[in-house]
Design an enzyme around this catalytic site. Structure first.
Site, PDB file in Angstrom:
ATOM      1  N   CYS A   1      10.005 -22.165  46.284  1.00 48.50           N
ATOM      2  CA  CYS A   1       9.799 -21.057  47.202  1.00 48.50           C
ATOM      3  C   CYS A   1       8.306 -20.800  47.299  1.00 48.50           C
ATOM      4  O   CYS A   1       7.516 -21.417  46.591  1.00 48.50           O
ATOM      5  CB  CYS A   1      10.516 -19.796  46.707  1.00 48.50           C
ATOM      6  SG  CYS A   1      12.309 -19.981  46.528  1.00 48.50           S
TER       7      CYS A   1
ATOM      8  N   GLY B   1       9.848 -23.366  51.664  1.00 44.69           N
ATOM      9  CA  GLY B   1      11.165 -22.761  51.798  1.00 44.69           C
ATOM     10  C   GLY B   1      11.473 -22.442  53.238  1.00 44.69           C
ATOM     11  O   GLY B   1      10.692 -21.747  53.899  1.00 44.69           O
TER      12      GLY B   1
ATOM     13  N   ASN C   1       8.488 -17.167  42.735  1.00 46.55           N
ATOM     14  CA  ASN C   1       8.684 -18.597  42.938  1.00 46.55           C
ATOM     15  C   ASN C   1       8.934 -19.198  41.576  1.00 46.55           C
ATOM     16  O   ASN C   1       8.141 -19.007  40.657  1.00 46.55           O
ATOM     17  CB  ASN C   1       7.432 -19.221  43.571  1.00 46.55           C
ATOM     18  CG  ASN C   1       7.411 -20.740  43.448  1.00 46.55           C
ATOM     19  OD1 ASN C   1       8.452 -21.392  43.493  1.00 46.55           O
ATOM     20  ND2 ASN C   1       6.229 -21.297  43.299  1.00 46.55           N
ATOM     21  N   GLY C   2      10.035 -19.923  41.414  1.00 44.19           N
ATOM     22  CA  GLY C   2      10.296 -20.580  40.150  1.00 44.19           C
ATOM     23  C   GLY C   2      11.701 -20.379  39.646  1.00 44.19           C
ATOM     24  O   GLY C   2      12.628 -20.142  40.424  1.00 44.19           O
TER      25      GLY C   2
ATOM     26  N   TYR D   1       4.149 -34.290  45.501  1.00 41.43           N
ATOM     27  CA  TYR D   1       5.013 -34.125  46.666  1.00 41.43           C
ATOM     28  C   TYR D   1       4.967 -32.744  47.306  1.00 41.43           C
ATOM     29  O   TYR D   1       4.838 -32.622  48.517  1.00 41.43           O
ATOM     30  CB  TYR D   1       6.448 -34.467  46.255  1.00 41.43           C
ATOM     31  CG  TYR D   1       7.498 -34.240  47.320  1.00 41.43           C
ATOM     32  CD1 TYR D   1       7.424 -34.873  48.558  1.00 41.43           C
ATOM     33  CD2 TYR D   1       8.580 -33.397  47.094  1.00 41.43           C
ATOM     34  CE1 TYR D   1       8.394 -34.674  49.538  1.00 41.43           C
ATOM     35  CE2 TYR D   1       9.553 -33.191  48.062  1.00 41.43           C
ATOM     36  CZ  TYR D   1       9.449 -33.832  49.273  1.00 41.43           C
ATOM     37  OH  TYR D   1      10.400 -33.627  50.235  1.00 41.43           O
TER      38      TYR D   1
END
Length: 493
Positions: free
Chosen positions: A33, A59, A133-134, A273
């Site tokens: 995210c 996201g 995020n995570g 990536y």
């Protein structure tokens, strides 16, 4: 899973990207995210909008912004892309000078509006909003304890656990947040907002990226530096592992919620990536780092060929690096269709059989009659690699040599990356030669872990493994991951 079921899962839903990626034509890993925060700017909502737009790649299922005017919160969340969730009138209604925003790709949490962030709550001291995020590895364990103590959860998102821990504490906000952050285990970047404060925190290992910038007198926070660049902000620094920043009427206060120094372990897949090529991590530009990865691949696994091409988009930089190192020409051998997610109706059976061509096409006049080196960032299940190799062969490539800019992906991620079960990861059960045969390549080589660490740049060579988390490759997790079956995979947001 049959092609028919796969296609149905990918192309149908009540809104764009509903459940996208969980089962689909491409077995690429999914981003976690993205978060964006603003403190003390009169146009906080618009800044958050543009920041989230720059983080859209992290996201694509939902987006949300919560703004504080000092007395009350104004917020809006919706399913879909940032540009579809918000419009001019909505942004004008989000008045205030403190804001936090979020873009979400659901992995462990359900794909529905109630889980869209920021999550907003009423508690004893007023309003509370949280965006992260995570992933919180021990979220289920803590959630069960809280429910037994009377807490009622409104979502299936792990992020709500932190809000409950803060709300149940008798301490002030900052001390309550410190206690909450000490209890959770995982990789996370938190933005926590009240009516007049903004708290910013990174996990003790720095697994998930978080940066700070400045625009005039306003402080800004983002998952990637590209979001700061988009709005013309000055990059100040990265948020340090275990750090807690408190922004209030007295300005910026730098604090920590844990004094215990832990191993620094930024997710290696951010370099390989996830992050945009125009972002910087630890002072290293991603495009330059990926070029070095390609150059390192060439040094480790040269093969004579006529051209080098990269799988769009994340592998193009590495392909350029491989080409420059070897002197073999780089060519645009494949083209990605960026609009398939919005325009396709239910595919016919004929298209289902060739589903990869909906999103990726070989340039026949470029690859026909040529020996091709195909650069990609990872191999997960192997299905996508096989489809791309066969697509290049169908376009007339004489040979297809595959080079991967990561080591073999063998282990699941507990820190916010949507990964399959270990049994579905092809490298966990097959040798490199067996994978080569499975994907129908003439040769196959994965980047060595040592080569990856050397190529990344911007890291401290004194740090263990260059300050990177390589657990998905070597099973060496930087945190405890076993909570008697109550641990969580995927992304907590």
């Amino acid at each position: 899973m049959s092609d028919e079921i796969t296609a149905r899962t990918l192309w149908t839903g009540d809104y764009y990207n509903e459940g996208s990626g969980k089962e689909g034509l491409f077995d690429k890993l999914k981003e976690e995210c993205g978060v964006f925060g603003v403190y003390r700017h009169s146009d906080a909502a618009s800044l958050a909008y543009y920041g989230l737009h720059a983080l859209q790649h992290r996201g694509e299922e939902s987006a949300g912004i919560c703004v504080s005017s000092g007395d009350e919160f104004h917020y809006h969340r919706g399913m879909g892309l940032v540009k579809e969730v918000f419009n001019k009138d909505l942004l004008a209604s989000l008045t205030g000078d403190i804001a936090i925003g979020h873009v979400r790709y659901s992995t462990s949490g359900d794909s529905k509006l109630t889980n869209a962030q920021p999550l907003v709550f009423k508690y004893r001291d007023g309003d509370l909003a949280v965006a992260t995020n995570g992933n919180i590895v021990n979220a289920l364990q803590i959630r069960q304890e809280l429910e037994q103590g009377g807490s009622i959860f409104q979502t299936t998102s792990d992020t709500e656990v932190v809000a409950h821990l803060i709300a149940r504490s008798s301490k002030d906000l900052v001390e309550a947040a410190k206690d909450a952050l000490k209890r959770i285990v995982g990789g996370f970047a938190f933005l926590i907002m009240t009516n007049d404060k903004l708290l910013v925190a990174s996990d003790p290992n720095g697994l998930r990226p978080l940066t700070m910038g400045r625009l005039g007198d306003a402080y800004l926070f983002a998952s990637e530096t590209c979001a700061l660049e988009t709005i013309g902000a000055e990059l100040l620094r990265d948020i340090e592992p275990g750090e807690l920043l408190v922004l209030d009427k007295n300005g910026l206060h730098e604090d920590r919620y844990t004094e215990e120094k832990q191993r620094k372990a930024l997710c290696a897949m951010e370099y390989i990536y996830f992050a945009r090529p125009d972002s910087d991590l630890n002072g290293a530009n991603l495009h330059a780092a990926r070029k070095r990865m390609g150059s390192q691949l060439a040094l480790e696994a040269f093969v004579d060929a006529d051209l080098v091409t990269g799988v769009p988009d994340s592998s193009i930089s590495a392909a350029i690096g491989y080409a420059e190192q070897t002197g073999i020409p780089y060519e645009l051998g494949m083209i990605k269709n960026k609009y398939t997610g919005r325009t396709f109706i239910q595919p016919s059976q004929e298209l289902r059989e060739q589903g990869v061509k909906m999103k990726l096409s070989a340039v026949r006049r470029v690859v026909e009659g040529k020996r091709v080196i195909m650069i990609d960032d990872s191999i997960v299940r192997g299905t996508t690699s096989r489809r791309i190799v066969n697509m290049l062969r169908d376009a007339g490539a004489l040979e297809v040599h595959v080079r991967i800019t990561s080591p073999p992906f063998k282990n699941p991620c507990f820190y916010g990356i949507d990964t399959p079960d270990r049994r579905e990861l092809i490298a966990s059960s097959k040798t490199v030669e067996e994978i080569r045969q499975e994907i129908n390549a003439d040769s196959l080589y994965f980047m060595s872990a040592e080569g990856l660490i050397a190529a990344v740049g911007g890291h401290n060579e004194q740090d263990y493994k260059g300050g990177l988390c390589l657990a998905c490759f070597d099973n060496d997790y930087p945190t405890q991951v076993d909570f008697k079956g109550e641990e969580k995979f995927g992304c907590s947001c």
